[in-house]
Design an enzyme around this catalytic site. Structure first.
Site, PDB file in Angstrom:
ATOM      1  N   ARG A  60       0.818  -1.222   0.000  1.00 12.87           N
ATOM      2  CA  ARG A  60       0.000   0.000   0.000  1.00 12.87           C
ATOM      3  C   ARG A  60       0.849   1.268   0.000  1.00 12.87           C
ATOM      4  O   ARG A  60       0.375   2.336  -0.394  1.00 12.87           O
ATOM      5  CB  ARG A  60      -1.003  -0.033   1.162  1.00 12.87           C
ATOM      6  CG  ARG A  60      -2.142  -1.022   0.900  1.00 12.87           C
ATOM      7  CD  ARG A  60      -3.190  -0.953   1.991  1.00 12.87           C
ATOM      8  NE  ARG A  60      -2.720  -1.391   3.274  1.00 12.87           N
ATOM      9  CZ  ARG A  60      -2.720  -2.662   3.688  1.00 12.87           C
ATOM     10  NH1 ARG A  60      -3.184  -3.610   2.923  1.00 12.87           N
ATOM     11  NH2 ARG A  60      -2.247  -2.977   4.875  1.00 12.87           N
ATOM     12  N   GLU A  97       4.676 -10.578  14.807  1.00  9.07           N
ATOM     13  CA  GLU A  97       4.124 -11.226  15.993  1.00  9.07           C
ATOM     14  C   GLU A  97       4.537 -12.703  16.024  1.00  9.07           C
ATOM     15  O   GLU A  97       4.939 -13.231  17.051  1.00  9.07           O
ATOM     16  CB  GLU A  97       2.610 -11.079  15.988  1.00  9.07           C
ATOM     17  CG  GLU A  97       2.021 -11.158  17.359  1.00  9.07           C
ATOM     18  CD  GLU A  97       0.539 -10.844  17.338  1.00  9.07           C
ATOM     19  OE1 GLU A  97       0.083 -10.175  16.392  1.00  9.07           O
ATOM     20  OE2 GLU A  97      -0.144 -11.301  18.260  1.00  9.07           O
TER      21      GLU A  97
END
Ligand code: AMP
Length: 172
Positions: A60, A97
């Site tokens: 993006r 994560e």
């Protein structure tokens, strides 16, 4: 216009996983007036700068960064996921994560000492852009700013970006 942009962003709860509220900016891209306005606001601090390089982060960051480069008369430099760039690259790996991710840049994309603006759609924890800043540090370039459409302030991502001046259009 800021209010129009803010209310156009679509919150998608529990995407991509439970507990995350995803800020969907495709609703801005979908509206020509809002897309153009978001680019106008993102380039504001960098207008009039010459010999500028815009480093956009896949994917993006390309959508906003490439349009910003066009608006500013700047060069565009893609920062891509591992294995996507065909020429010699410099790479940085950073923790997610679960596991890690790698971003790459062509070794000759930005000359030493050049002014660079790093662009992504959204600043969350700052892990991604922090890694790109680390990558650019080894390239000996001059980062004059980091530009986002959206900043999730409660995640305090700015703290991971060292002294780089951060510009974000919409704060949540
Ligand atoms: P971070 O490294 O945590 O700052 O995450 C930044 C990257 O993940 C950006 O490229 C964002 O597009 C994406 N991202 C992280 N959190 C969100 C969210 N809540 N909504 C939309 N995109 C997100």
């Amino acid at each position: 216009m800021l209010e129009q942009l803010r209310s156009a962003i679509r919150d998608v709860p529990d995407y991509p996983k439970p507990g995350i509220v995803f800020k969907d900016i495709s609703t801005i891209l979908n509206n020509p007036e809002l897309y153009r306005a978001s680019i106008e606001l993102m380039v504001e601090p960098f207008k009039g700068r010459e010999n500028l390089y815009i480093a956009g982060i896949e994917a993006r960051g390309f959508i906003f960064g490439a349009a910003m480069a066009d608006r500013l008369g700047a060069a565009f430099v893609p920062v891509r996921k591992a294995g996507k760039l065909p020429w010699k690259t410099r790479a940085v790996s950073y923790a997610l994560e679960y596991g890690e991710d790698t971003l790459e840049i062509h070794v000759d994309a930005i000359p030493e000492g050049a002014d660079v603006v790093v662009v992504d759609d959204l600043l969350a924890t700052g892990g991604t852009v922090g890694a790109v800043l680390e990558l650019l540090e080894t390239s000996k370039v001059n980062v004059i700013g980091v530009s986002f459409l959206v900043e999730l302030e409660f995640l305090e991502g700015r703290k991971k970006l060292g002294g780089a001046p951060v510009h974000s259009v919409l704060k949540f």
